[in-house]
Scaffold this active site. Structure first.
Site, PDB file in Angstrom:
ATOM      1  N   ARG A   1     -36.256  22.361   4.023  1.00 23.93           N
ATOM      2  CA  ARG A   1     -35.956  20.961   4.332  1.00 23.93           C
ATOM      3  C   ARG A   1     -37.168  20.161   3.890  1.00 23.93           C
ATOM      4  NH1 ARG A   1     -33.486  18.235   9.747  1.00 23.93           N
ATOM      5  NH2 ARG A   1     -31.678  19.286   8.830  1.00 23.93           N
TER       6      ARG A   1
ATOM      7  N   HIS B   1     -27.347  17.272   1.727  1.00 22.80           N
ATOM      8  CA  HIS B   1     -27.380  18.154   2.907  1.00 22.80           C
ATOM      9  C   HIS B   1     -26.136  19.053   2.801  1.00 22.80           C
ATOM     10  CE1 HIS B   1     -28.509  19.657   6.687  1.00 22.80           C
ATOM     11  NE2 HIS B   1     -28.240  18.636   7.485  1.00 22.80           N
TER      12      HIS B   1
ATOM     13  N   GLN C   1     -24.499  21.274   5.741  1.00 21.50           N
ATOM     14  CA  GLN C   1     -23.950  20.427   6.796  1.00 21.50           C
ATOM     15  C   GLN C   1     -22.475  20.148   6.507  1.00 21.50           C
ATOM     16  OE1 GLN C   1     -25.386  18.557   9.687  1.00 21.50           O
ATOM     17  NE2 GLN C   1     -23.175  18.405   9.965  1.00 21.50           N
TER      18      GLN C   1
ATOM     19  N   ASP D   1     -23.162   8.787  10.307  1.00 24.20           N
ATOM     20  CA  ASP D   1     -24.533   9.313  10.396  1.00 24.20           C
ATOM     21  C   ASP D   1     -25.437   8.117  10.697  1.00 24.20           C
ATOM     22  OD1 ASP D   1     -26.832  10.865  10.177  1.00 24.20           O
ATOM     23  OD2 ASP D   1     -26.812  10.969   7.992  1.00 24.20           O
TER      24      ASP D   1
ATOM     25  N   CYS E   1     -22.935  14.241  12.164  1.00 27.63           N
ATOM     26  CA  CYS E   1     -23.779  15.414  11.909  1.00 27.63           C
ATOM     27  C   CYS E   1     -24.841  15.594  12.991  1.00 27.63           C
ATOM     28  CB  CYS E   1     -24.427  15.293  10.533  1.00 27.63           C
ATOM     29  SG  CYS E   1     -25.374  13.782  10.323  1.00 27.63           S
TER      30      CYS E   1
ATOM     31  N   ARG F   1     -22.332  24.930  12.499  1.00 26.24           N
ATOM     32  CA  ARG F   1     -23.509  25.114  11.631  1.00 26.24           C
ATOM     33  C   ARG F   1     -23.951  26.586  11.676  1.00 26.24           C
ATOM     34  NH1 ARG F   1     -26.806  20.848  10.804  1.00 26.24           N
ATOM     35  NH2 ARG F   1     -27.329  22.057   8.962  1.00 26.24           N
TER      36      ARG F   1
END
Ligand code: CP
Ligand code: NVA
Length: 310
Positions: free
Chosen positions: A103, A130, A133, A229, A269, A297
């Site tokens: 990340r 991402h 995700q 988001d 998310c 996830r």
């Protein structure tokens, strides 16, 4: 013969068949009562330049549950902080690990790392995408709507409301690759970058995806899934004032939801800022979906790691 390594830096690194396979395998893994320890003896490195709750912990738990070892490589303790090159770091870590999960702020960093790494590199969020995700998000949609095949998934209208950030970019890409009906709704000045939109539209032509970018709230009608988001992603804190102003009209609240299809589900998310991109009442009503999405996830990370390194 050693098989060639596969990276997941972007949704575009996966074909539609691979996306479907990783999701279906995650759905099976979720139903398993006992682990089959498929990653015994495997180690992955986690390099996180930004905070994380879900991604970091679910990757670690996924490895532990399959008898593999996750190593949290605290960036502050690596020699990179003293200037060791990405080239040397990637070459050396490839000698110890079976995969590296990163990340980071700049997408170019993970691309450079992957270029020199001889083991799979997985994007755990960059400023551009991402990808994993979105696989967990799709898994949640497939479960909630009891979708059996891609054809049925294509019948759903999926709308992302808010900032065309990393998460939205991966949604745009997956909509293009899978041929989905996808709306990206948000203020004009915060739409997707031209090159990313063009790339998605080019792929969409071959898959017959219906991709629409809009700032008109009324376009939300007919939505089966509304996704949102945060308005201010990690690293954008300095833009807080202008972003709050630009996005205030685009909150996912009861009024917006009333324009969508009756059984429309809301996904996020996480982490969420209640009262900003999502109202507290919608969050409370939809948490059954949103926390399931967070759980997924774990299953997606397990499935992806088994796919990449088993
Ligand atoms: N959704 C997500 O990536 O959450 P974390 O930042 O907690 O990993
Ligand atoms: N767009 C958000 C996602 C967090 C998981 C961010 O980059 O901060």
């Amino acid at each position: 013969m050693k098989k060639t390594k596969k990276d997941i830096l972007s949704i575009y690194d996966l074909s539609s068949a691979e996306i479907w396979k990783i999701i279906q395998s995650a759905i099976s893994l979720k139903k398993e009562k006992k682990s089959k320890f498929r990653l015994k003896g495997k180690s992955i490195g986690l390099i996180f330049e930004k905070p994380s709750t879900r991604t970091m912990v679910s990757f670690s738990a996924a490895m532990a549950q399959e008898d593999g070892t996750p190593l949290n490589l605290d960036v502050k303790k690596l020699q990179t902080t003293r200037g060791e090159s990405v080239y040397d770091t990637a070459k050396v870590l490839s000698r110890y690990l079976d995969a590296v999960v990163i990340r980071c702020f700049k997408h170019s960093y993970i691309e450079e790392f992957a270029k020199y790494s001889s083991v799979p590199v997985v994007n755990a969020l960059t400023d551009k995408e991402h990808p994993l995700q979105i696989l967990a998000d799709l898994m949640t949609i497939i479960e909630k709507y009891k979708i059996k095949n891609l054809k049925d998934l294509r019948k759903l209208k999926i709308s992302f409301v808010g900032d065309a950030n990393n998460v939205a970019n991966s949604w745009l890409a997956v909509a293009a690759v899978l041929g989905l009906d996808f709306l990206l709704l948000g203020p004009k000045n915060y739409g997707p970058k031209k090159e990313l939109l063009n790339e998605a539209l080019k792929v969409a032509k071959t898959t017959k995806a219906n991709i629409k970018i809009s700032s008109d709230i009324e376009d939300i009608k007919g939505s089966d899934v509304i996704y949102t988001d945060v308005w201010i992603s990690m690293g954008e804190e300095k833009e807080s004032v202008q972003r709050h102003k630009a996005f205030s009209k685009y909150q996912v609240n009861k009024t917006l939801l009333s324009k969508a299809n009756k059984n429309c589900i809301v996904l996020h998310c996480l982490p969420a800022v209640r009262g900003e991109e999502i109202s507290a009442d919608v969050m409370a009503e939809q948490e059954v979906n949103i926390f399931e999405q967070a759980e997924n996830r774990l299953h997606i990370h397990k499935s992806a790691m088994i796919y990449l390194i088993k």
